[in-house]
Motif scaffolding. Structure first.
Motif, PDB file in Angstrom:
ATOM      1  N   PHE A   1       0.824  -1.201   0.000  1.00  0.00           N
ATOM      2  CA  PHE A   1       0.000   0.000   0.000  1.00  0.00           C
ATOM      3  C   PHE A   1       0.862   1.256   0.000  1.00  0.00           C
ATOM      4  O   PHE A   1       0.549   2.236  -0.686  1.00  0.00           O
ATOM      5  N   LEU A   2       1.962   1.216   0.739  1.00  0.00           N
ATOM      6  CA  LEU A   2       2.866   2.360   0.771  1.00  0.00           C
ATOM      7  C   LEU A   2       3.409   2.655  -0.622  1.00  0.00           C
ATOM      8  O   LEU A   2       3.504   3.818  -1.028  1.00  0.00           O
ATOM      9  N   ASP A   3       3.778   1.612  -1.367  1.00  0.00           N
ATOM     10  CA  ASP A   3       4.268   1.808  -2.730  1.00  0.00           C
ATOM     11  C   ASP A   3       3.227   2.529  -3.580  1.00  0.00           C
ATOM     12  O   ASP A   3       3.544   3.439  -4.361  1.00  0.00           O
ATOM     13  N   LYS A   4       1.981   2.105  -3.417  1.00  0.00           N
ATOM     14  CA  LYS A   4       0.916   2.640  -4.260  1.00  0.00           C
ATOM     15  C   LYS A   4       0.576   4.086  -3.925  1.00  0.00           C
ATOM     16  O   LYS A   4       0.351   4.903  -4.825  1.00  0.00           O
TER      17      LYS A   4
ATOM     18  N   PHE B   1      -4.391   4.532   8.893  1.00  0.00           N
ATOM     19  CA  PHE B   1      -3.508   3.670   8.094  1.00  0.00           C
ATOM     20  C   PHE B   1      -2.480   2.968   8.986  1.00  0.00           C
ATOM     21  O   PHE B   1      -2.221   1.767   8.835  1.00  0.00           O
ATOM     22  N   VAL B   2      -1.891   3.725   9.925  1.00  0.00           N
ATOM     23  CA  VAL B   2      -0.845   3.180  10.789  1.00  0.00           C
ATOM     24  C   VAL B   2      -1.433   2.180  11.787  1.00  0.00           C
ATOM     25  O   VAL B   2      -0.925   1.061  11.945  1.00  0.00           O
ATOM     26  N   GLU B   3      -2.497   2.576  12.465  1.00  0.00           N
ATOM     27  CA  GLU B   3      -3.064   1.730  13.524  1.00  0.00           C
ATOM     28  C   GLU B   3      -3.684   0.433  12.984  1.00  0.00           C
ATOM     29  O   GLU B   3      -3.776  -0.557  13.695  1.00  0.00           O
ATOM     30  N   ASN B   4      -4.071   0.439  11.707  1.00  0.00           N
ATOM     31  CA  ASN B   4      -4.642  -0.760  11.105  1.00  0.00           C
ATOM     32  C   ASN B   4      -3.635  -1.506  10.215  1.00  0.00           C
ATOM     33  O   ASN B   4      -4.022  -2.384   9.433  1.00  0.00           O
TER      34      ASN B   4
ATOM     35  N   PHE C   1     -16.593   8.263  -2.277  1.00  0.00           N
ATOM     36  CA  PHE C   1     -15.969   8.472  -0.969  1.00  0.00           C
ATOM     37  C   PHE C   1     -14.983   7.344  -0.711  1.00  0.00           C
ATOM     38  O   PHE C   1     -14.914   6.366  -1.460  1.00  0.00           O
ATOM     39  N   SER C   2     -14.182   7.474   0.368  1.00  0.00           N
ATOM     40  CA  SER C   2     -13.274   6.411   0.782  1.00  0.00           C
ATOM     41  C   SER C   2     -14.023   5.453   1.690  1.00  0.00           C
ATOM     42  O   SER C   2     -15.088   5.781   2.220  1.00  0.00           O
ATOM     43  N   LYS C   3     -13.454   4.276   1.882  1.00  0.00           N
ATOM     44  CA  LYS C   3     -14.159   3.235   2.637  1.00  0.00           C
ATOM     45  C   LYS C   3     -13.329   2.809   3.861  1.00  0.00           C
ATOM     46  O   LYS C   3     -12.454   1.961   3.769  1.00  0.00           O
ATOM     47  N   PHE C   4     -13.637   3.439   4.989  1.00  0.00           N
ATOM     48  CA  PHE C   4     -13.010   3.086   6.259  1.00  0.00           C
ATOM     49  C   PHE C   4     -13.842   2.041   7.005  1.00  0.00           C
ATOM     50  O   PHE C   4     -13.432   1.556   8.053  1.00  0.00           O
ATOM     51  N   TYR C   5     -15.004   1.757   6.451  1.00  0.00           N
ATOM     52  CA  TYR C   5     -15.949   0.833   7.089  1.00  0.00           C
ATOM     53  C   TYR C   5     -16.430   1.375   8.430  1.00  0.00           C
ATOM     54  O   TYR C   5     -16.472   0.685   9.443  1.00  0.00           O
ATOM     55  N   THR C   6     -16.743   2.668   8.436  1.00  0.00           N
ATOM     56  CA  THR C   6     -17.328   3.303   9.614  1.00  0.00           C
ATOM     57  C   THR C   6     -18.537   4.110   9.161  1.00  0.00           C
ATOM     58  O   THR C   6     -18.785   4.281   7.959  1.00  0.00           O
TER      59      THR C   6
END
Length: 326
Positions: free
Chosen positions: A198-201, A246-249, A269-274
């Motif tokens: 994910f970091l690369d992307k 991102f860090v905690e998960n 939107f983004s999907k944090f699942y909240t």
């Protein structure tokens, strides 16, 4: 249980649309020469001109026509009242002289950083919104650029009924140059198929947006990343929270392909699942990658743009003191 993100809903505050600091602005504040003018060819102006026989048009623009499509189909399109009206609307909203000026400035900035770049021949046309999702075609080895102006008639256009809002918000005349810049930028970011974390992307997306900073130094950030004003404000105000999520998960070094759809691909939107998802900005992974890249360049002014693009995500991240705070 891993912590969920705690978002700050600061809708009442006013945020600047530029999130880069003075040093970052100074890096891209360069003087370029725009001595090479751009001359746009309007293909549709001739296509819909009844005084020009189709065979004459076909001989001149054979490269533009699909060989498998019968002449009769094109003849029918030429006489389609709705398509003619859409073309006239598109060309009235996207003024060719201004577009030529804007493209000339864009190409000059690209050439400043990449001296081997050569201005492409620019063609505009109207597909009657058939190509609204991919309205820019850049063929660098042939030095040709096609722009479908029917994809830039304004998000409230009567012709865009049925198109999702998250797509329509990028279909304004002011989005033309950023879409062209984005398409050209792809040609300068090294492809790294073996780097699937994910970091690369997110760093790869950050590089593309950094090129937007370089190519379009006077353009608002919201247009570079394809945000509405409210989405830009939301991303800026929640930068620390997004990063903490991102860090905690443990997402940074994950190779989960679903993260593309959740945080990198275009969408509503983004999907944090909240429960906060539908209020979030899309592509927050790209937004965070952009801020990491900006931070790296601000801390390493000796690194040229070309050198930066060749560095891998891990090197950029490890040499950046990126710790966003609200």
């Amino acid at each position: 249980m891993k912590k969920n993100i705690l978002f700050l809903l600061l809708a009442s505050l006013s945020f600047t649309l530029f999130s880069c600091n003075k040093e970052e602005n100074d890096r891209w504040n360069v003087e370029v020469k725009t001595s090479e003018p751009v001359k746009i060819t309007d293909i549709s102006a001739e296509f819909y001109n009844e005084k020009i026989p189709f065979q004459e048009f076909k001989e001149k623009y054979s490269f533009f026509l699909a060989p498998q499509v019968p002449d009769a189909t094109y003849e029918k399109k030429r006489n389609n009242t709705l398509e003619r009206r859409m073309y006239k609307n598109a060309i009235s909203l996207n003024k060719i002289p201004q577009l030529e000026k804007d493209l000339s400035e864009l190409f000059a900035h690209v050439k400043y950083y990449f001296p081997k770049f050569q201005n492409p021949k620019v063609y505009v046309f109207s597909s009657a919104t058939e190509l609204y999702q991919e309205p820019i075609l850049y063929i660098p080895n042939q030095k040709i650029l096609f722009i479908d102006l029917s994809a830039f008639m304004g998000e409230k256009s009567e012709y865009y009924e049925g198109i999702d809002y998250y797509i329509k918000k990028d279909m304004n005349p002011e989005n033309v140059i950023t879409r062209v810049s984005e398409t050209i930028a792809v040609d300068y970011v090294p492809v790294t198929p073996d780097q699937n974390k994910f970091l690369d992307k997110i760093i790869n997306q950050g590089k593309l947006l950094t090129l937007q900073d370089a190519f379009l130094p006077k353009t608002l950030d919201q247009y570079k990343i394809g945000y509405a004003k409210s989405q830009q404000e939301w991303a800026v105000s929640n930068e620390e929270n997004i990063w903490n999520y991102f860090v905690e998960n443990d997402l940074l070094f994950s190779d989960d392909g679903n993260l593309n759809e959740r945080f990198l691909n275009k969408g509503p939107f983004s999907k944090f699942y909240t429960e906060i998802d539908q209020k979030s900005s899309p592509r927050v992974g790209a937004f965070i990658g952009w801020q990491i890249c900006r931070k790296y360049l601000s801390e390493h002014p000796e690194v040229t743009l070309q050198q930066f693009l060749q560095k891998n995500a891990t090197e950029i991240f490890n040499n950046t003191n990126y710790k966003p705070k609200s």
